[in-house]
Design an enzyme around this catalytic site. Structure first.
Site, PDB file in Angstrom:
ATOM      1  N   CYS A  74      13.429  -3.542  -0.360  1.00 48.78           N
ATOM      2  CA  CYS A  74      12.194  -2.407  -0.709  1.00 48.78           C
ATOM      3  C   CYS A  74      12.930  -1.430   0.031  1.00 48.78           C
ATOM      4  O   CYS A  74      13.534  -0.984   0.395  1.00 48.78           O
ATOM      5  CB  CYS A  74      10.951  -3.396  -0.336  1.00 48.78           C
ATOM      6  SG  CYS A  74      10.210  -3.964   1.068  1.00 48.78           S
ATOM      7  N   PHE A  75      11.792  -0.529   0.314  1.00 49.94           N
ATOM      8  CA  PHE A  75      11.158   0.398   0.640  1.00 49.94           C
ATOM      9  C   PHE A  75      11.711   0.584   2.386  1.00 49.94           C
ATOM     10  O   PHE A  75      12.592   1.145   3.336  1.00 49.94           O
ATOM     11  CB  PHE A  75      10.568   1.461   0.661  1.00 49.94           C
ATOM     12  CG  PHE A  75      10.421   3.115   1.673  1.00 49.94           C
ATOM     13  CD1 PHE A  75      11.583   3.694   0.585  1.00 49.94           C
ATOM     14  CD2 PHE A  75       9.666   3.642   2.989  1.00 49.94           C
ATOM     15  CE1 PHE A  75      11.947   5.141   1.467  1.00 49.94           C
ATOM     16  CE2 PHE A  75      10.462   4.627   2.973  1.00 49.94           C
ATOM     17  CZ  PHE A  75      11.218   5.462   2.389  1.00 49.94           C
TER      18      PHE A  75
END
Length: 362
Positions: free
Chosen positions: A97-98
């Site tokens: 994810c980020f």
């Protein structure tokens, strides 16, 4: 589930072209990603927005609860099935994810609960990978010898680079040929994607003792050349590729007429020639001020004649006077001026065959 694997060997990820499952929202993915990544998000853009507001106003626990309320039942199952399909097709991949936090952990857990597969996540997520690539670009560039390939417009510099293993094709990565006529049918990548892809190319080719790049300005179309590459290029030795005017005309005709028409028609057969014509008319218009009024009108008349004969008679010979004038009267004087300021850095000059032979010996 604390036993789910994390990966932090970022160099191996890119050298091995490890398939990457990007579970960020689509808006994040479109803002920058990696060439081997596919986007199957945990949350769509609207869900991410709602959960973000909840997190700011009520904290993490409330945001997590809202996430489970928004993504459950059939919707959750649909997303998990997409992940499982990716995992099945790419068993040696990883997900992120980020920041490598909650979203990737949840994705890992749901994949494990459904399939029993412990699919690794990237430690630090997209942000860590991006930082690693930016750092590696500067490190490799500073520690690697570069040779710049220069030469007049149409001499085949990109063709030469693509025949040599230890080359970095900046124009290919930027999807642009570096001039007013340089636009391709498909759009240029985002700056972030260009930088990511460039850094990955540098990592993959770090084992070579020297790297070859084409002589570029500050920009390739809308893409900015990173400062580390730009500064290195300015201090590097230059090899000048030469070609006869006849060869340059042949190369230019193929690149900017034959191949471009094919590409436009491949995208839209019905409007292909119209779009091809607009590409030429727009490109010529971009340089009208530099050409001057009279010369621009003369070339525009020649272009319209070439387009008419091309469309009506499948005859492309009328492009040749136009291309020759652009090469000899427009591009060559600019090139001659620029290379004159760099002549002290030139170590060899020759045609494609001669340049390749020189590089093999050096």
């Amino acid at each position: 589930m604390s036993n789910l694997e994390e990966i932090d060997n970022f160099s191996k990820i890119f050298k091995a072209n490890l398939p990457l499952l990007d579970v960020r929202a689509p808006i994040e993915f479109s803002g920058g990603s990696f060439p081997q990544a596919e986007n199957f998000p945990l949350m769509n853009d609207s869900e991410r927005h709602q959960i973000g507001i909840c997190y700011k106003e009520k904290g993490q626990n409330s945001a997590i609860q809202l996430g489970h309320e928004l993504i459950n039942g059939t919707l959750k199952q649909e997303r998990v099935e997409k992940w499982l399909d990716f995992v099945s097709k790419n068993p040696k991949g990883a997900l992120y994810c980020f920041r490598g936090g909650l979203r990737s952990k949840i994705t890992q857990e749901w994949i494990y609960e459904e399939s029993g597969v412990s699919y690794p996540r990237i430690k630090g997520g997209y942000k860590a990978l991006r930082s690693f690539l930016l750092h590696e670009m500067v490190r490799i560039t500073n520690n690697k010898e570069f040779i710049v390939i220069g030469g007049q417009t149409g001499c085949g510099k990109t063709m030469l680079l693509n025949e040599i293993d230890n080359s970095i094709d900046l124009e290919g990565l930027a999807n642009h040929r570096g001039s007013a006529f340089g636009n391709n049918v498909s759009p240029q990548p985002k700056q972030i994607d260009f930088e990511n892809n460039l850094s990955i190319e540098l990592i993959k080719k770090e084992s070579f003792s020297q790297l070859l790049i084409e002589d570029e300005g500050n920009n390739i179309g809308m893409i900015h050349i990173p400062d580390s590459i730009k500064l290195k290029s300015r201090d590097s030795k230059i090899i000048l590729l030469t070609a006869s005017l006849e060869d340059r005309l042949r190369i230019s005709l193929k690149s900017y007429v034959i191949d471009m028409e094919i590409q436009f028609k491949a995208i839209n057969l019905e409007k292909g020639f119209e779009n091809f014509s607009n590409y030429w008319l727009t490109s010529l218009y971009k340089i009208q001020k530099r050409l001057g009024g009279d010369r621009y009108q003369s070339l525009l008349t020649q272009l319209k004649l070439a387009l008419k004969n091309h469309q009506n008679n499948a005859d492309i010979n009328d492009y040749l006077p136009l291309i020759e004038s652009l090469l000899v009267d427009y591009y060559d004087p600019m090139y001659n001026f620029q290379i004159n300021n760099k002549k002290h850095r030139v170590i060899f000059k020759g045609n494609s065959k001669e340049v390749k032979k020189f590089l093999e010996k050096n």
